[in-house]
Design an enzyme around this catalytic site. Structure first.
Site, PDB file in Angstrom:
ATOM      1  N   LYS A  47       0.507   0.199   2.381  1.00 36.99           N
ATOM      2  CA  LYS A  47      -0.657   0.810   3.016  1.00 36.99           C
ATOM      3  C   LYS A  47      -0.185   1.463   4.300  1.00 36.99           C
ATOM      4  O   LYS A  47       0.956   1.240   4.724  1.00 36.99           O
ATOM      5  CB  LYS A  47      -1.730  -0.242   3.317  1.00 36.99           C
ATOM      6  CG  LYS A  47      -1.168  -1.523   3.986  1.00 36.99           C
ATOM      7  CD  LYS A  47      -2.246  -2.569   4.191  1.00 36.99           C
ATOM      8  CE  LYS A  47      -2.586  -3.378   2.961  1.00 36.99           C
ATOM      9  NZ  LYS A  47      -3.946  -3.286   2.510  1.00 36.99           N
ATOM     10  N   LYS A  65      -6.729  -2.379  -6.888  1.00 40.39           N
ATOM     11  CA  LYS A  65      -5.729  -1.918  -7.863  1.00 40.39           C
ATOM     12  C   LYS A  65      -4.780  -3.062  -8.222  1.00 40.39           C
ATOM     13  O   LYS A  65      -4.397  -3.232  -9.378  1.00 40.39           O
ATOM     14  CB  LYS A  65      -4.932  -0.734  -7.281  1.00 40.39           C
ATOM     15  CG  LYS A  65      -5.795   0.501  -7.057  1.00 40.39           C
ATOM     16  CD  LYS A  65      -5.124   1.535  -6.139  1.00 40.39           C
ATOM     17  CE  LYS A  65      -6.161   2.544  -5.659  1.00 40.39           C
ATOM     18  NZ  LYS A  65      -5.706   3.344  -4.501  1.00 40.39           N
TER      19      LYS A  65
END
Ligand code: NBG
Length: 792
Positions: free
Chosen positions: A527, A639
């Protein structure tokens, strides 16, 4: 379409569209020819969808976003058209390797992170659901920067996705609008004439976005900035060649770069120009389309829904009022009411520094008429709400969050926790005045890209087990639950995971020169770099873990490799220090012969959508460790769970809902809650207290402080140490102890592979709710009042 027909189509495009002899074609030529063959199929459903939207006079949804992180589109198209076997077969006949050809496509990085990727998932779901919609954005010449490492430091290079050809956009030279900035305003009573000082042209580029089974395709329309007079012939004739090119260069600046920042407003004039450029072009286009069908502006709210993706397009409120008032002769009250009925706003963060505001000097200089209209909007709101204290104009600033709220009929957050916090923090007062305005739409991800296409092994097991209905009805994954106690089935699930890991390990060896054993636990944090996301908590734990292994080598440690990827905003020095620290730690730990079979740390460069598609199917553990209350939702967390990684996480954002869905026994929870965080922060010396109570934390910090990982420059991380031992705003030190505990629970759970795989499979089976189809249905029903035009 058969493989043979497909092969012929590829050859035809290669020869006649690209002018390449198959004898001499390179991989990019094959990729382009394949793309054009796929595009032909998409265009057919695209036209059909457009015709149907007009024929039914349907309401259209317009999604305005400064970011669309679409990544590669070729595989998306092939998968959604269900042409994988044909495409593979066709290329094989032509002597080309399918995966190599797909891998040649540039990754369109027109976004920073979650906000932009969410917009891309939404477009795909809108098409899958057959909801007439347009995405409006900017066609950045340079997307998010390309990241590499030098001596562990992040190096940024411009991204150049447009240098590689791609087949997805159609330039629309006829779809152009002239937009103004600055100048003077001549007020006559209610209305005014704005005479801008400077003009720029917006030109449209259209990309069709095809939904599942190719049943529908919507348009992503990206605007590119062009000069009104591209070339100054007078200057040229005087021999001033640079001056002659200047108008073009200046105008193009507006769509040249994506701001490399997803949480802080850079406060720059160019950024405000970009925002107005996007919004004003989109609104003109929307009204032009509306005018082609209707002649009563009163119908606007029943035909047009405009979603503001965060405050970046918030100027849509005043701009729409201006167009209706000054250019269409509507009265102010009606114009404001009409705009409100069309507009809605999604908030994506509570971080105060990310809530945009503009100094009134800058705002008034670029958009003088809009500043007047903001004042009228704000006055009207004040008059209607005499008790209010909040305002869209305060301390010489135009406050885009407040403005968006006031101008929207619905305002949504992106997870249950986040939407709740909106009502008690940033929008507390506005919520009290308008208690029906805020609602929640928990984010989702498209299962076509984030399972079917990125994880073919797991996908085919799922389809073998429950049929293929899950692809556009993800809740059908529940049907897997009855198989998790079937040892044979679970072994197939485990084999898919193992093979994904082996494939990733081979790729890392080949491209990164890193050797990892696929039997180790793959522990992944990917991220954007931000203190609230706490990559530094993760690396501190890695250091402590390493020290503990060295102190007690024989207690049966669970081997793991910690994988990081992510970019730091170029001006965010603390985040860049964290990257460097992780790289330095990685160097020391990976070189340790005693421990390297038990613990490794890898930081993969240049995180993007394509890398995420590679990593997520191979992950065992998903790190979602933000300070509670700070991560609005997260979508990576979804996800991972969908692809069978277990989460170690805090009660933050959508983690809360993931844990509810998958079951608390299949989730490793740690850390303070959002309420506890505020109380803890108020305690004087909270960091020192936390460190004094945890010897592992203390010695990990000491290792950093004494330069164990930076022997050539022992004070390199003084900043990080000072922060963590001092203010530690994100409470890394307080949460460390419980994080350590949770990680050791993870270790022992992983030791029982059958039980672990059962938990992983339950994560997959119970993640169906996180489909962006579910999210989009929520927006369609609760916010847009839009309907699907697909017949079932
Ligand atoms: C991000 C949040 C994420 C969230 C995405 C999509 C911004 C401003 N916000 O938690 O940080 O998942 O938006 O909603 O980029």
């Amino acid at each position: 379409m058969t493989a043979a027909q497909f092969r012929d189509a590829i050859l035809r495009h290669l020869t006649y569209a690209l002018g390449k002899d198959p004898e001499h074609a390179q991989v990019q030529d094959w990729r382009m020819a394949l793309s054009l063959a796929v595009r032909d199929q998409i265009v057919d459903s695209w036209f059909a969808a457009t015709r149907k939207s007009y024929a039914e006079q349907a309401k259209r949804v317009y999604y305005l976003s400064m970011e669309f992180l679409i990544g590669r589109l070729l595989e998306d198209g092939i998968v959604n058209l269900r042409l994988v076997d044909q495409a593979r077969g066709a290329l094989e006949e032509l002597g080309q390797d399918y995966d190599t050809v797909l891998a040649d496509e540039p990754d369109a990085a027109l976004g920073n992170g979650g906000l932009g990727r969410l917009a891309a998932c939404f477009l795909e779901s809108l098409s899958t659901l057959g909801c007439p919609a347009y995405g409006y954005g900017l066609r950045y010449e340079h997307g998010l920067f390309r990241q590499s490492f030098k001596d562990g430091r992040q190096i940024e290079a411009p991204e150049t996705w447009l240098l590689q050809q791609h087949a997805w956009e159609f330039e629309r030279p006829e779809a152009r609008f002239r937009l103004g900035f600055g100048g003077t305003v001549d007020v006559k009573g209610e209305t005014a004439t704005w005479s801008p000082a400077e003009f720029v042209e917006a030109e449209a580029y259209d990309t069709p976005i095809v939904g599942w089974k190719g049943r529908w395709a919507n348009t992503l329309r990206l605007w590119s900035a062009k000069a009104v007079d591209p070339f100054d012939l007078d200057s040229f004739n005087r021999g001033d060649f640079a001056g002659a090119a200047e108008p073009e260069a200046l105008a193009r600046t507006i769509s040249r770069v994506l701001y490399p920042d997803d949480t802080t407003g850079p406060g720059k004039e160019l950024r405000l120009k970009q925002e107005y450029f996007l919004t004003a072009s989109a609104l003109r286009d929307i009204l032009r389309r509306f005018d082609s069908e209707y002649d009563d502006l009163g119908l606007l709210p029943s035909k047009v829904a405009i979603q503001l993706n965060d405050t970046h397009p918030a100027i849509a409120g005043p701009e729409l009022v201006r167009l209706l008032l000054d250019e269409r002769g509507m009265g102010f009250e009606d114009a404001m009411a009409t705009a409100q009925a069309c507009l809605s706003y999604t908030n994506h963060t509570l971080l105060p520094e990310a809530l945009e505001s503009w100094g009134e000097d800058l705002f008034g200089k670029l958009l003088p008429r809009h500043l007047q209209i903001v004042d009228r909007i704000d006055d009207a709101h004040a008059k209607a709400n005499p008790s209010r204290k909040v305002s869209a104009r305060a301390d010489g600033q135009v406050k885009m969050g407040e403005l968006s709220f006031i101008m929207a009929h619905k305002v949504n957050g992106v997870s249950a926790l986040h939407s709740g916090l909106m009502t008690t923090t940033v929008f507390e007062e506005l919520h009290r005045l308008h208690p029906d305005r805020i609602l929640n739409q928990t984010n989702g991800v498209t299962p076509r890209r984030w399972l079917l296409s990125c994880n073919p092994r797991l996908s085919s097991l799922i389809t073998d087990t429950i049929g293929s209905g899950w692809v556009d009805d993800l809740e059908q994954l529940k049907g897997l639950e009855s198989h998790v106690d079937d040892a044979e089935w679970l072994a197939r699930y485990a084999a898919a995971k193992h093979d994904n890991k082996a494939e990733l390990a081979a790729w890392m060896a080949e491209t990164q020169g890193v050797t990892v054993d696929p039997a180790m636990m793959f522990d992944v944090q990917i991220k954007r770099l931000h203190e609230y996301k706490r990559q530094h908590l993760n690396i501190l734990e890695a250091i402590a873990h390493w020290q503990e292994i060295k102190a007690n080598p024989d207690v049966g440690w669970t081997p793991r490799v910690k994988i990081f990827a992510g970019k730091a905003a170029p001006g965010y020095f603390f985040a860049k220090d964290i990257i460097r620290l992780i790289n330095d730690v990685s160097e020391v730990i990976n070189a340790d012969e005693e421990t390297r079979h038990l613990l490794q740390v890898v930081f993969l460069p240049n995180y993007n959508v394509t890398l995420a598609e590679r990593l997520i199917p191979a992950a065992d553990l998903s790190e979602q460790i933000s300070t509670a209350g700070k991560e609005a939702s997260g979508t990576g967390n979804m996800k991972f769970a969908l692809n069978g990684a277990l989460t170690v996480g805090t009660l933050d954002g959508a983690n809360v809902e993931i844990r509810e869905q998958v079951g608390s026994e299949n989730f490793f929870l740690f850390g303070m809650t959002a309420d506890e965080v505020d109380a803890r922060r108020a305690i004087d010396g909270h960091a020192a207290k936390a460190i004094a109570n945890d010897t592992r934390l203390k010695s990990a910090l000491e290792a950093i402080e004494t330069g164990l990982f930076s022997p050539d420059e022992p004070t390199r991380y003084a900043n990080i140490v000072e922060n963590l031992t001092g203010p530690d705003y994100f409470l890394v030190t307080t949460d460390f102890t419980d994080y350590w505990r949770a990680q050791r629970e993870v270790d022992s759970a992983y030791g029982d592979q059958d039980a672990w795989m059962r938990m992983a499979a339950l994560n997959t089976a119970r993640s169906g709710w996180f489909s962006s189809d579910r999210t989009i249905r929520g927006y369609m029903g609760d916010i847009w009042n839009a309907r699907s035009l697909l017949e079932d």
